[in-house]
Scaffold this active site. Structure first.
Site, short mmCIF file in Angstrom:
data_model
loop_
_atom_site.label_atom_id
_atom_site.label_comp_id
_atom_site.label_asym_id
_atom_site.label_seq_id
_atom_site.Cartn_x
_atom_site.Cartn_y
_atom_site.Cartn_z
N PRO A 2 0.83 -1.21 0.00
CG PRO A 2 -0.60 -1.50 1.79
CD PRO A 2 0.70 -1.97 1.24
CD GLU A 3 4.09 2.81 -3.55
OE1 GLU A 3 4.27 3.97 -3.95
OE2 GLU A 3 4.67 1.83 -4.03
CE LYS A 55 4.77 5.08 2.58
NZ LYS A 55 5.80 4.15 2.07
#
Ligand SMILES: [Zn+2]
Length: 275
Positions: A2-3, A55
């Site tokens: 996940p970014e 993030k």
């Protein structure tokens, strides 16, 4: 992984599902969270809003508590209707926040903590984040100032440093550098103002292009991440994950190297990325 784009879409989906609703159930495998819940039951609270900060995902409760989660490599949030079968193992559940209408379930989330809302601004990690690449009020000058303050840092590392620019991860790092034609291991000082501006602007553009599409149900993920603008899923990225394959622009073999903290892989085209 996940970014910023994934977290932004996750926050938007959670916000739509939960905001303005009263919490009817809270569970977690983290004792630090359940202790807070025992002292100040979440079930007496309402979800105010869910937002991303780089993030980090921030879930705000009744103006007094914030649940901060960070996905690192494998964490994700799912949204279910009550009673709906989960698409992940029960043993992977780390946090659960349910309203009468939806269950938000965090799976394999390694970082989760409650922060008092009034302490949010001075939070050790959050307060040091650089400008958020997906923030509509993005402070470009501040991001550039922070970049220039690390002249000897390889530009690939600078893009990952959340204190300079928040939101980019390893995939976008390689893609942004290719898009700008910049050699990943050049020091920040080797790039003039125009190149640094191009770098920041491209990072924002590529991240923003990946938050427009949202899917219902299962939390949107990174599988459809795209930087090339091409519809064919096998052509969605320029260089990331394409070691030794031909460059989409010049047909040279894409190079790959382990580099930096945690020895993350950097992909680049030796012909297209020379400056
Ligand atoms: Zn090339």
């Amino acid at each position: 992984m996940p970014e910023g784009d994934t977290i932004y879409r996750a926050a938007a989906a959670l916000d739509r599902a939960l905001s303005g609703r009263r919490v009817v159930r809270f569970e977690s495998v983290f004792p630090a969270l359940t202790r807070v819940h025992a002292d100040r039951p979440l079930t007496a609270m309402t979800v105010d809003t869910v937002q991303s900060a780089g993030k980090h995902l921030l879930m705000h409760f009744s103006g007094c508590l914030v649940l901060r989660t960070h996905m690192r490599m494998h964490g994700s949030w799912h949204i279910y209707r009550p009673g709906e079968r989960w698409r992940a193992r029960r043993s992977d559940m780390r946090v659960l926040v349910a309203t009468a209408e939806f269950e938000a379930v965090g799976f394999n989330i390694p970082v989760a903590e409650f922060i008092r809302s009034r302490d949010l601004a001075k939070h050790e990690v959050l307060s040091r984040l650089g400008p958020d690449a997906l923030d509509p009020g993005f402070d470009r000058d501040e991001a550039l100032r922070r970049l220039r303050s690390r002249p000897s840092m390889p530009v690939a590392d600078a893009l990952l440093d959340q204190r300079i620019l928040a939101g980019l991860g390893n995939v976008f790092k390689s893609e942004v550098l290719f898009s700008c034609g910049i050699y990943p291991f050049a020091a920040v000082a080797e790039l003039d103002d125009r190149r640094l501006e191009q770098l920041v602007d491209t990072a924002r553009k590529l991240l923003a292009a990946n938050v427009r599409t949202t899917s219902a149900g299962l939390m949107p993920d990174a599988r459809h991440r795209r930087t090339t603008g091409r519809d064919n899923p096998s052509e969605s990225l320029w260089v990331y994950g394409r070691g030794r394959l031909p460059c989409r622009k010049c047909r040279s073999a894409i190079a790959v190297r382990k580099h930096g903290t945690g020895a993350r892989l950097t992909y680049w085209c030796p012909e297209c990325q020379t400056s």
